[in-house]
Scaffold this active site. Sequence first.
Site, mmCIF file in Angstrom:
data_model
loop_
_atom_site.group_PDB
_atom_site.id
_atom_site.type_symbol
_atom_site.label_atom_id
_atom_site.label_comp_id
_atom_site.label_asym_id
_atom_site.label_seq_id
_atom_site.Cartn_x
_atom_site.Cartn_y
_atom_site.Cartn_z
ATOM 1 N N TYR A 1 36.028 28.762 43.938
ATOM 2 C CA TYR A 1 36.092 29.498 43.612
ATOM 3 C C TYR A 1 35.105 29.701 42.883
ATOM 4 O O TYR A 1 34.620 30.833 42.987
ATOM 5 C CB TYR A 1 37.254 30.220 43.207
ATOM 6 C CG TYR A 1 37.421 31.862 42.608
ATOM 7 C CD1 TYR A 1 37.373 32.926 44.017
ATOM 8 C CD2 TYR A 1 37.322 32.350 41.320
ATOM 9 C CE1 TYR A 1 37.704 34.307 43.066
ATOM 10 C CE2 TYR A 1 37.225 33.713 40.674
ATOM 11 C CZ TYR A 1 37.755 34.988 41.469
ATOM 12 O OH TYR A 1 37.274 36.024 41.527
ATOM 13 N N LYS B 1 31.733 31.892 43.264
ATOM 14 C CA LYS B 1 30.999 32.729 42.484
ATOM 15 C C LYS B 1 30.489 32.158 41.824
ATOM 16 O O LYS B 1 29.048 33.545 41.031
ATOM 17 C CB LYS B 1 32.739 32.892 41.417
ATOM 18 C CG LYS B 1 33.938 33.597 42.092
ATOM 19 C CD LYS B 1 33.190 35.142 42.686
ATOM 20 C CE LYS B 1 34.224 35.401 43.610
ATOM 21 N NZ LYS B 1 34.277 37.056 44.187
HETATM 22 N N1 LIG Z 1 41.070 41.092 39.614
HETATM 23 C C1 LIG Z 1 40.639 39.987 38.770
HETATM 24 O O1 LIG Z 1 41.155 40.338 37.614
HETATM 25 C C2 LIG Z 1 38.653 39.440 38.872
HETATM 26 C C3 LIG Z 1 38.058 39.010 38.386
HETATM 27 C C4 LIG Z 1 37.366 38.891 38.495
HETATM 28 C C5 LIG Z 1 36.345 38.681 40.318
HETATM 29 N N2 LIG Z 1 36.917 39.080 40.772
HETATM 30 C C6 LIG Z 1 36.325 39.713 42.481
HETATM 31 O O2 LIG Z 1 36.557 41.206 42.807
HETATM 32 C C7 LIG Z 1 36.484 40.874 43.826
HETATM 33 C C8 LIG Z 1 37.941 42.290 44.068
HETATM 34 O O3 LIG Z 1 38.959 41.563 44.208
HETATM 35 P P1 LIG Z 1 40.475 41.985 43.620
HETATM 36 O O4 LIG Z 1 40.880 41.979 42.485
HETATM 37 O O5 LIG Z 1 40.336 43.689 43.615
HETATM 38 O O6 LIG Z 1 40.977 41.487 45.118
HETATM 39 P P2 LIG Z 1 42.467 41.830 45.826
HETATM 40 O O7 LIG Z 1 42.944 40.646 45.935
HETATM 41 O O8 LIG Z 1 43.278 43.696 45.140
HETATM 42 O O9 LIG Z 1 41.876 42.492 47.118
HETATM 43 C C9 LIG Z 1 40.729 41.860 47.866
HETATM 44 C C10 LIG Z 1 40.758 43.162 49.253
HETATM 45 O O10 LIG Z 1 39.617 42.516 49.585
HETATM 46 C C11 LIG Z 1 39.811 42.374 51.410
HETATM 47 N N3 LIG Z 1 39.673 41.085 52.281
HETATM 48 C C12 LIG Z 1 39.956 39.852 52.103
HETATM 49 N N4 LIG Z 1 39.086 38.774 52.675
HETATM 50 C C13 LIG Z 1 38.853 39.970 53.328
HETATM 51 C C14 LIG Z 1 37.810 39.032 54.481
HETATM 52 N N5 LIG Z 1 37.655 38.160 55.061
HETATM 53 N N6 LIG Z 1 36.921 40.359 54.626
HETATM 54 C C15 LIG Z 1 36.904 41.333 54.857
HETATM 55 N N7 LIG Z 1 37.667 42.162 53.547
HETATM 56 C C16 LIG Z 1 38.542 41.149 53.288
HETATM 57 C C17 LIG Z 1 41.717 41.630 50.944
HETATM 58 O O11 LIG Z 1 41.655 42.414 51.934
HETATM 59 C C18 LIG Z 1 41.747 43.332 49.824
HETATM 60 O O12 LIG Z 1 41.720 44.139 50.689
HETATM 61 C C19 LIG Z 1 37.000 39.374 44.340
HETATM 62 O O13 LIG Z 1 35.346 39.680 45.021
HETATM 63 C C20 LIG Z 1 37.782 38.800 43.260
HETATM 64 O O14 LIG Z 1 36.989 38.177 43.292
HETATM 65 C C21 LIG Z 1 39.178 39.799 40.311
#
Ligand SMILES: NC(=O)c1ccc[n+]([C@@H]2O[C@H](COP(=O)([O-])OP(=O)(O)OC[C@H]3O[C@@H](n4cnc5c(N)ncnc54)[C@H](O)[C@@H]3O)[C@@H](O)[C@H]2O)c1
Length: 252
Positions: A155, A159
């Site tokens: 990851y 990132k």
């Molecule tokens: N939630 C956090 O605390 C956090 C922290 C740092 C970074 N992020 C980043 O923010 C972004 C969103 O995170 P989140 O927490 O909303 O995640 P989440 O898991 O709740 O949602 C992710 C979405 O991406 C979709 N997805 C997965 N694989 C896919 C693919 N191959 N093609 C298209 N869609 C796909 C999933 O179906 C889901 O709807 C991510 O890139 C994550 O790494 C989140």
Amino acid sequence: MNRYHGRVVAITGAAQGLGLAMATRFAAEGATVALADVNEQALANAARTIADAHDVKLRTDVVDVTDSAQVNAWIAGVTTGLGRLDVLVNNAGIIRDNRVEDITDDDWHAVIDVSLTGGFHCARAAFGPMKHQGYGRIVSFSSMSWRGNFGQTNYVAAKAGIVGMTRTLALEGARHGITANAIAPGLIETPMLASMNGPARDKLTNKIPMRHTGRPEDIAEAAAFLASEAAGYITGIVLDVDGGISIGSSIR
Ligand SMILES: NC(=O)c1ccc[n+]([C@@H]2O[C@H](COP(=O)([O-])OP(=O)(O)OC[C@H]3O[C@@H](n4cnc5c(N)ncnc54)[C@H](O)[C@@H]3O)[C@@H](O)[C@H]2O)c1
């Protein structure tokens, strides 16, 4: 606020979590929103939720960002179907955490493919139409983890890759009216965070100077700014939205 009236915003991973919060925010500001996700059912539910709350044009496409042919077809469909493409939000990302010696080939490739290569596929496809318009905003999702995090070699590599990609897109887009920026969220309340177990989560929450996790709306606020016309002189940055956790340790 109607600052996105006439703008077309395309978001990956838009069915839930941060993607859904951003889609809702852009719609609330008058944008036409193109939502893409692999999860067809969740995508349909997301579109219904937004349509119930906001009177805007929406488009949904089932897209796996790891497949460049699907991405190319999606971006072409958005550009021709909706007339333009102003904002791309590279949000789709997954985690498969483990200590380095336990990360399988599958776990490595899955995380890199969705969270880094997927963003590249979308940015490459969006660059042409944005260049043609002389206007574009690319917002990609990094993470507070990009600086390094125990148990997340795959990851973190993805990132940190997003940061390098963003800085390079910024250079290549600058003379064409295209900006590229990244958001590095801290711990935000989404289904992804819900998958983290209790003790690990509590330990991390205690490290946040603000002492609480973030809301998806906090991220949507940052994205709506970076993707706006007003942010036109900002490019190549990583915006930490994390309650201060990336500042480092504090003695209290
Ligand atoms: N939630 C956090 O605390 C956090 C922290 C740092 C970074 N992020 C980043 O923010 C972004 C969103 O995170 P989140 O927490 O909303 O995640 P989440 O898991 O709740 O949602 C992710 C979405 O991406 C979709 N997805 C997965 N694989 C896919 C693919 N191959 N093609 C298209 N869609 C796909 C999933 O179906 C889901 O709807 C991510 O890139 C994550 O790494 C989140």
